[in-house]
Design an enzyme around this catalytic site. Structure first.
Site, PDB file in Angstrom:
ATOM      1  N   HIS A 225      49.281  46.321  62.057  1.00  0.00           N
ATOM      2  CA  HIS A 225      49.997  45.633  60.970  1.00  0.00           C
ATOM      3  C   HIS A 225      51.213  44.836  61.470  1.00  0.00           C
ATOM      4  CE1 HIS A 225      50.803  46.191  56.391  1.00  0.00           C
ATOM      5  NE2 HIS A 225      51.260  45.030  56.783  1.00  0.00           N
TER       6      HIS A 225
ATOM      7  N   TYR B  48      50.305  49.975  51.930  1.00  0.00           N
ATOM      8  CA  TYR B  48      50.337  49.539  50.524  1.00  0.00           C
ATOM      9  C   TYR B  48      50.103  50.717  49.564  1.00  0.00           C
ATOM     10  CZ  TYR B  48      49.663  44.873  52.630  1.00  0.00           C
ATOM     11  OH  TYR B  48      49.758  43.733  53.399  1.00  0.00           O
TER      12      TYR B  48
ATOM     13  N   ASP C 108      42.184  42.566  50.846  1.00  0.00           N
ATOM     14  CA  ASP C 108      43.116  42.822  51.952  1.00  0.00           C
ATOM     15  C   ASP C 108      44.123  43.890  51.531  1.00  0.00           C
ATOM     16  OD1 ASP C 108      44.384  41.499  54.619  1.00  0.00           O
ATOM     17  OD2 ASP C 108      45.969  42.143  53.255  1.00  0.00           O
TER      18      ASP C 108
ATOM     19  N   LYS D  89      44.953  48.083  57.416  1.00  0.00           N
ATOM     20  CA  LYS D  89      45.879  47.915  58.553  1.00  0.00           C
ATOM     21  C   LYS D  89      46.524  49.223  58.958  1.00  0.00           C
ATOM     22  CE  LYS D  89      47.055  43.488  56.337  1.00  0.00           C
ATOM     23  NZ  LYS D  89      47.176  43.760  54.907  1.00  0.00           N
TER      24      LYS D  89
HETATM   25  N1  LIG Z   1      50.370  41.454  57.233  1.00  0.00           N
HETATM   26  C1  LIG Z   1      51.543  41.499  56.623  1.00  0.00           C
HETATM   27  O1  LIG Z   1      52.567  41.904  57.193  1.00  0.00           O
HETATM   28  C2  LIG Z   1      51.621  41.064  55.202  1.00  0.00           C
HETATM   29  C3  LIG Z   1      52.863  40.872  54.580  1.00  0.00           C
HETATM   30  C4  LIG Z   1      52.887  40.452  53.251  1.00  0.00           C
HETATM   31  C5  LIG Z   1      51.688  40.233  52.584  1.00  0.00           C
HETATM   32  N2  LIG Z   1      50.482  40.446  53.213  1.00  0.00           N
HETATM   33  C6  LIG Z   1      49.180  40.242  52.530  1.00  0.00           C
HETATM   34  O2  LIG Z   1      49.129  38.925  52.002  1.00  0.00           O
HETATM   35  C7  LIG Z   1      48.917  38.981  50.598  1.00  0.00           C
HETATM   36  C8  LIG Z   1      49.552  37.789  49.919  1.00  0.00           C
HETATM   37  O3  LIG Z   1      50.915  37.666  50.257  1.00  0.00           O
HETATM   38  P1  LIG Z   1      52.087  37.892  49.208  1.00  0.00           P
HETATM   39  O4  LIG Z   1      51.615  38.827  48.168  1.00  0.00           O
HETATM   40  O5  LIG Z   1      53.276  38.279  49.971  1.00  0.00           O
HETATM   41  O6  LIG Z   1      52.398  36.441  48.638  1.00  0.00           O
HETATM   42  P2  LIG Z   1      51.572  35.291  47.852  1.00  0.00           P
HETATM   43  O7  LIG Z   1      50.158  35.658  47.685  1.00  0.00           O
HETATM   44  O8  LIG Z   1      51.917  34.012  48.506  1.00  0.00           O
HETATM   45  O9  LIG Z   1      52.319  35.258  46.436  1.00  0.00           O
HETATM   46  C9  LIG Z   1      52.171  36.289  45.516  1.00  0.00           C
HETATM   47  C10 LIG Z   1      53.102  36.007  44.333  1.00  0.00           C
HETATM   48  O10 LIG Z   1      52.668  34.830  43.651  1.00  0.00           O
HETATM   49  C11 LIG Z   1      52.376  35.113  42.282  1.00  0.00           C
HETATM   50  N3  LIG Z   1      51.184  34.308  41.954  1.00  0.00           N
HETATM   51  C12 LIG Z   1      49.897  34.588  42.268  1.00  0.00           C
HETATM   52  N4  LIG Z   1      49.085  33.602  41.855  1.00  0.00           N
HETATM   53  C13 LIG Z   1      49.870  32.680  41.271  1.00  0.00           C
HETATM   54  C14 LIG Z   1      49.591  31.433  40.654  1.00  0.00           C
HETATM   55  N5  LIG Z   1      48.358  30.961  40.592  1.00  0.00           N
HETATM   56  N6  LIG Z   1      50.641  30.729  40.144  1.00  0.00           N
HETATM   57  C15 LIG Z   1      51.917  31.208  40.223  1.00  0.00           C
HETATM   58  N7  LIG Z   1      52.230  32.381  40.819  1.00  0.00           N
HETATM   59  C16 LIG Z   1      51.219  33.110  41.329  1.00  0.00           C
HETATM   60  C17 LIG Z   1      52.148  36.608  42.215  1.00  0.00           C
HETATM   61  O11 LIG Z   1      52.519  37.143  40.973  1.00  0.00           O
HETATM   62  P3  LIG Z   1      51.510  37.963  40.000  1.00  0.00           P
HETATM   63  O12 LIG Z   1      50.927  39.101  40.765  1.00  0.00           O
HETATM   64  O13 LIG Z   1      52.441  38.402  38.905  1.00  0.00           O
HETATM   65  O14 LIG Z   1      50.485  36.981  39.530  1.00  0.00           O
HETATM   66  C18 LIG Z   1      53.103  37.108  43.314  1.00  0.00           C
HETATM   67  O15 LIG Z   1      54.421  37.206  42.810  1.00  0.00           O
HETATM   68  C19 LIG Z   1      49.517  40.342  50.223  1.00  0.00           C
HETATM   69  O16 LIG Z   1      49.122  40.800  48.948  1.00  0.00           O
HETATM   70  C20 LIG Z   1      48.992  41.195  51.358  1.00  0.00           C
HETATM   71  O17 LIG Z   1      47.628  41.518  51.175  1.00  0.00           O
HETATM   72  C21 LIG Z   1      50.451  40.840  54.504  1.00  0.00           C
END
Ligand SMILES: NC(=O)c1ccc[n+]([C@@H]2O[C@H](COP(=O)([O-])OP(=O)(O)OC[C@H]3O[C@@H](n4cnc5c(N)ncnc54)[C@H](OP(=O)(O)O)[C@@H]3O)[C@@H](O)[C@H]2O)c1
Length: 278
Positions: free
Chosen positions: A109, A53, A48, A78
């Site tokens: 997005h 990004y 994704d 997106k």
């Molecule tokens: N459509 C939108 O507007 C939108 C907005 C935000 C995000 N997104 C998408 O959703 C994806 C995920 O959301 P997100 O990145 O905001 O949040 P998330 O996946 O809920 O959390 C990511 C965070 O958790 C840490 N992490 C990952 N695995 C872990 C584990 N097993 N144990 C402890 N910590 C862990 C990561 O650090 P490390 O990398 O250091 O492991 C990072 O700091 C994004 O990458 C993006 O593709 C979309």
């Protein structure tokens, strides 16, 4: 490595893996390249990304170098609201940076604040689908009212709505609406944006199954029929976040996590965000 997880049909002939790697805030270059390679080696088949990004090049390079046949992979990218005025150009840019012939799922997005422009962009995304440049069209950060506007306008029902969703923000009304209207839901920020340690219950529940807080949380989503795209740049966490298919949370544990909803968002408000970043 075998593909992991399951897939769900989100549009005629389009099956989307229920688990993918998110790459928001993953730097173009080595960081994004390595994360995607780790994920594909671990069996992920969905990546994704987004034009916003700024890492589509490295995502594409990692995908090509993996030598996994393109049709076995699922790429979501997106369209940023500031690109709504020239959708064809924006999509061509994403395709070029990714270095692939088509996108599996292309999302608006954010809704942005200009309804007329949004509806026009949605029409143009359908045209890209008709031309074979994308396989399915979806949206992100759309509330029910934005989805209703699309419906009233006519045209295609979105295949997917990607919204912030985790145990503290369970989006029940939106999920019910999507289920009734045939729209699949993907959770962004599925593991509380990494704030897992602040929610001891998911740690306690995970421990009962010999699993981590992240695994218990991701399993809760999957058992609710919500797709997940956790982000990590670390090989061990990328593997951990995919090791979800050898256990099930009991009904009682699902209910305990259901009880955590407090409407708490880490994200921007789709009703006021126009795509400009301060
Ligand atoms: N459509 C939108 O507007 C939108 C907005 C935000 C995000 N997104 C998408 O959703 C994806 C995920 O959301 P997100 O990145 O905001 O949040 P998330 O996946 O809920 O959390 C990511 C965070 O958790 C840490 N992490 C990952 N695995 C872990 C584990 N097993 N144990 C402890 N910590 C862990 C990561 O650090 P490390 O990398 O250091 O492991 C990072 O700091 C994004 O990458 C993006 O593709 C979309």
């Amino acid at each position: 490595m075998m593909d992991i997880g399951t897939a769900k049909t989100i549009a005629p002939g389009v099956d989307m893996p229920t688990l993918g790697l998110g790459v928001y805030k993953v730097e173009n270059g080595q960081e994004a390249y390595r994360a995607v390679r780790f994920a594909l080696d671990a069996g992920y088949r969905l990546i994704d990304t987004a034009s916003f990004y700024f890492n589509e090049e490295s995502v594409g390079e990692a995908i090509r170098d993996s030598l996994i046949p393109r049709e076995k992979l699922f790429i979501t990218t997106k369209l940023w609201p500031l690109e709504f005025g020239d959708v064809q150009k924006a999509a061509a840019g994403s395709l070029k940076r990714l270095g692939c012939g088509y996108i599996d799922l292309y999302l608006l997005h954010w809704p942005g604040l200009d309804t007329k422009l949004r509806l026009r962009a949605w029409e143009e995304v359908q045209e890209l689908k008709d031309k074979g440049k994308i396989r399915a069209c979806g949206v992100s950060n759309f509330f029910i009212r934005h989805l209703e506007e699309l419906k009233e306008h006519g045209g295609a029902v979105p295949a997917n709505d990607q919204v912030e969703l985790h145990p503290w923000l369970q989006q029940r009304g939106l999920r019910d609406y999507c289920a009734k209207n045939g729209i699949s839901v993907t959770a962004w920020g599925p593991i509380f944006h990494g704030h897992l340690a602040e929610e001891p219950l998911v740690g306690e529940i995970g421990g009962k199954y010999g699993k981590t807080p992240a695994q218990a949380t991701l399993r809760w989503h999957l058992q609710k029929g919500i797709n997940v795209i956790p982000k990590s740049v670390h090989k061990s966490r990328i593997e951990e976040n995919a090791d979800l298919f050898d256990f099930s949370l009991s009904e009682e544990d699902m209910k305990r996590i259901d009880g955590l909803d407090k409407g708490m968002s880490f994200g921007r408000d789709p009703d006021v965000f126009d795509g400009h970043i301060d």
